[in-house]
Design a protein around this motif. Structure first.
Motif, PDB file in Angstrom:
ATOM      1  N   GLN A 150      12.101  -1.867  16.297  1.00 37.84           N
ATOM      2  CA  GLN A 150      11.048  -2.320  15.407  1.00 37.84           C
ATOM      3  C   GLN A 150       9.951  -1.267  15.270  1.00 37.84           C
ATOM      4  O   GLN A 150       9.416  -1.051  14.185  1.00 37.84           O
ATOM      5  N   SER A 151       9.638  -0.607  16.390  1.00 35.35           N
ATOM      6  CA  SER A 151       8.603   0.431  16.357  1.00 35.35           C
ATOM      7  C   SER A 151       9.035   1.609  15.494  1.00 35.35           C
ATOM      8  O   SER A 151       8.238   2.160  14.735  1.00 35.35           O
ATOM      9  N   ARG A 152      10.314   1.991  15.605  1.00 39.15           N
ATOM     10  CA  ARG A 152      10.802   3.119  14.815  1.00 39.15           C
ATOM     11  C   ARG A 152      10.825   2.809  13.325  1.00 39.15           C
ATOM     12  O   ARG A 152      10.605   3.679  12.494  1.00 39.15           O
ATOM     13  N   SER A 153      11.130   1.565  12.992  1.00 39.15           N
ATOM     14  CA  SER A 153      11.267   1.201  11.580  1.00 39.15           C
ATOM     15  C   SER A 153       9.958   0.736  10.963  1.00 39.15           C
ATOM     16  O   SER A 153       9.895   0.509   9.761  1.00 39.15           O
ATOM     17  N   TYR A 154       8.915   0.603  11.770  1.00 40.91           N
ATOM     18  CA  TYR A 154       7.635   0.119  11.256  1.00 40.91           C
ATOM     19  C   TYR A 154       7.014   1.131  10.284  1.00 40.91           C
ATOM     20  O   TYR A 154       7.053   2.337  10.493  1.00 40.91           O
ATOM     21  N   SER A 155       6.468   0.624   9.217  1.00 43.71           N
ATOM     22  CA  SER A 155       5.741   1.456   8.264  1.00 43.71           C
ATOM     23  C   SER A 155       4.499   0.709   7.817  1.00 43.71           C
ATOM     24  O   SER A 155       4.558  -0.492   7.519  1.00 43.71           O
ATOM     25  N   PRO A 156       3.351   1.380   7.734  1.00 43.86           N
ATOM     26  CA  PRO A 156       2.158   0.700   7.235  1.00 43.86           C
ATOM     27  C   PRO A 156       2.343   0.143   5.828  1.00 43.86           C
ATOM     28  O   PRO A 156       1.655  -0.796   5.436  1.00 43.86           O
ATOM     29  N   ALA A 157       3.282   0.714   5.077  1.00 45.47           N
ATOM     30  CA  ALA A 157       3.535   0.210   3.727  1.00 45.47           C
ATOM     31  C   ALA A 157       4.110  -1.195   3.737  1.00 45.47           C
ATOM     32  O   ALA A 157       4.135  -1.871   2.712  1.00 45.47           O
ATOM     33  N   ASP A 158       4.589  -1.643   4.905  1.00 53.21           N
ATOM     34  CA  ASP A 158       5.134  -2.994   5.009  1.00 53.21           C
ATOM     35  C   ASP A 158       4.044  -4.048   5.179  1.00 53.21           C
ATOM     36  O   ASP A 158       4.325  -5.238   5.035  1.00 53.21           O
ATOM     37  N   LEU A 159       2.844  -3.623   5.504  1.00 55.05           N
ATOM     38  CA  LEU A 159       1.766  -4.580   5.737  1.00 55.05           C
ATOM     39  C   LEU A 159       1.261  -5.153   4.414  1.00 55.05           C
ATOM     40  O   LEU A 159       1.058  -4.412   3.453  1.00 55.05           O
TER      41      LEU A 159
END
Length: 548
Positions: A150-159
């Protein structure tokens, strides 16, 4: 701020060296100490201003906390306004609490399962963990791996970012992109407010810096070339004009991430994201300019075989009857491989018993055409096996993969159309739901529907199939696993009017050959069932699978 360049230091050293030639030894010692002090100062300054980059995943960033709080503030209030739940809509919302439930068995009639398919449930967590020597340990390990993933795939654009109503700030909410370490003009920035003695806005970023591509009289800019810039003016029109020239430069290289920018004025603060990443490189295939589809230039047939050379020969002969020049790629993991030769045939030998999915990977990896057609070695082409129809739908739609139909000796034609969905289930894992059926019919292709999993006779865009790949742990029994891995990556259809025949499976006990017995022994091996449970439970993080 102290600013020292390497050129400046060189000049200073040369001047000091000249001075030492004219002064006394005492002065020489003073100058030596001065040079040493200057060098030490430069080293200290360099270390303090080092542009170190933190490449750790920003999964729990402070910006995320700010945005979550902002959304909570927007959603708050209005507690005195009554409301009623609309159950029909509320039931469709994600609840993050999936359960593993099967339909209750009511009555049994002949063919009742065909007429009224009952939903079954397979508790993957229970089945897998009961047979594991360290169930708690594997649960912890899975949780750790999931957290890292989840940390690797996290992107601020998802917020989710919500622009407050009546905010004087004008800004882009989506669609701003920049290449790594490149510069763009930020579109749409503006300030819409009444008369004031001074109008001020600020921009703050974490992965880049701001500047202006022009200057406007009466507008003050502080922080050019830095992560925080302030623009102010007594003239609102002048400020808005300069906002049209504000630039953003990405300063931290990353092939795919996003920067969250804070855009603020007195009493108001907003956020928007800038996607940072390389553009997608097109994958183009030079297939000629013929008006009709050149199947041999567009499609390669891929196949995996294991000791059934009689079936394979029948397949090749049937293909050649309709497509004499199409390339056939064969992956073979037989213990004693036999030669398979002929025009436009590539025969690759694998280690003995390596497995079906490993063979798929090998065969598909050698395809250089735009499309790859997957067939089993006991299929037989007929006049209804029109590959042109599959190519036509892939050429004219956004679909990535299209399945056909398989006709048995009995005359029954199977399409194996299924829909897949994953329901979030909290810390214990998610639920995989498999259902017979499809999503909708495809316009202009009345015999084709959109689904998530199709039969084992399909044509796909080669590079997209290669991107998903096949899990080589699945050596003998696997099919659904590929489509689970493809969920969210491949847009899939099923067409009932492209049909391949299936060789007869009817075998009389007294007529079964040694080859057939050997094949049955390897093909239907129950020892692999626990691998399926482990992959679903651990790799895919499912706690349950349901289907009908």
């Amino acid at each position: 701020m102290l600013q020292v360049s390497s050129c400046g230091i060189g000049v200073a050293l040369r001047r000091l060296e000249s001075t030492t030639m004219r002064n006394t030894c005492k002065k020489c010692l003073v100058l030596i100490f001065s040079i040493g002090g200057l060098i030490a100062l430069f080293r200290t300054w360099s270390q303090e201003t080092s542009s170190g980059v933190d490449l750790r995943p920003r999964h729990g960033s402070s910006v995320k906390t700010l945005l979550v709080g902002q959304i909570e503030d927007i959603n708050g209030g209005y507690e005195d306004v009554a409301f009623r739940i609309k159950e029909q809509v509320a039931r469709q919302l994600a609840r993050n609490s999936c359960v593993c439930l099967a339909d209750k068995e009511t009555f049994q009639l002949p063919f009742s399962n065909l007429l009224f398919p009952r939903v079954w449930a397979h508790k993957l967590d229970t089945v897998f963990l009961e047979s594991h020597p360290d169930p708690e340990g594997v649960k912890r390990h899975r949780a750790q791996e999931y957290s890292k993933s989840q940390s690797r795939s996290y992107s601020p654009a998802d917020l989710p970012i919500v622009a407050k109503a009546n905010s004087p700030l004008q800004y882009p909410t989506q669609g701003v992109e920049v290449r790594p370490l490149k510069t763009i003009i930020l579109p749409g920035l503006g300030l819409k407010e009444g008369k004031k003695s001074m109008h001020t806005v600020s921009l703050t970023a974490t992965l880049g810096t701001f500047d202006v591509a022009a200057t406007v009289d009466s507008v003050s800019v502080k922080g050019e070339g830095e992560k925080h810039v302030i623009l102010s003016s007594r003239d609102l029109s002048a400020l808005n004009r300069l906002l049209q020239f504000v630039t953003y430069t990405n300063t931290v290289f990353h092939p795919k991430t996003a920067d969250t920018v804070e855009f603020a004025t007195e009493g108001h603060r907003s956020f928007f994201t800038i996607k940072v990443g390389h553009g997608s490189i097109p994958r183009l295939y030079n297939t000629g300019t013929q008006k009709e589809y050149n199947i041999s230039a567009l499609v390669t047939i891929a196949c995996k075989t294991f000791i059934r050379y009689d079936k394979l020969k029948d397949l090749i002969d049937s293909i050649r009857q309709y497509y004499p020049t199409i390339t056939i790629v064969i992956a073979d993991d037989s213990e004693h491989p036999e030669p398979v030769t002929g025009p436009h045939i590539e025969h690759y030998i694998m280690p003995f018993g390596k497995g079906w999915f490993a063979g798929r990977n090998l065969a598909v990896s050698q395809v250089i055409t735009k499309y790859v057609l997957w067939v089993d070695d006991d299929f037989i082409f007929s006049a209804n096996t029109k590959l042109e129809k599959m190519v036509d739908i892939l050429e004219k739609t956004s679909l990535d993969l299209v399945g056909g139909a398989v006709r048995e000796v009995t005359g029954y034609t199977a399409t194996y159309r299924h829909t897949l969905s994953v329901e979030e289930g909290g810390e214990e894992g998610d639920c995989l739901h498999v259902r017979s059926g499809y999503h909708h019919v495809i316009e202009d292709f009345p015999n084709c529907v959109v689904a998530d999993a199709v039969i084992n006779f399909f044509m796909g865009r080669t590079y997209k199939v290669q991107q998903v790949g096949f899990n080589p742990r699945m050596s003998r029994q696997a099919h659904l696993e590929f489509f689970i891995d493809a969920l969210g990556s491949l847009h899939i259809a099923s067409c009932s009017d492209v049909i391949v025949n299936h060789a007869s499976k009817i075998k009389l006990p007294w007529g079964e050959t040694d080859t057939q017995k050997a094949y049955q022994k390897f093909r239907y091996n129950n020892a692999e069932s626990n691998i399926h449970n482990e992959d679903f439970y651990f790799k895919n993080r499912f706690k349950c699978q349901t289907g009908n």
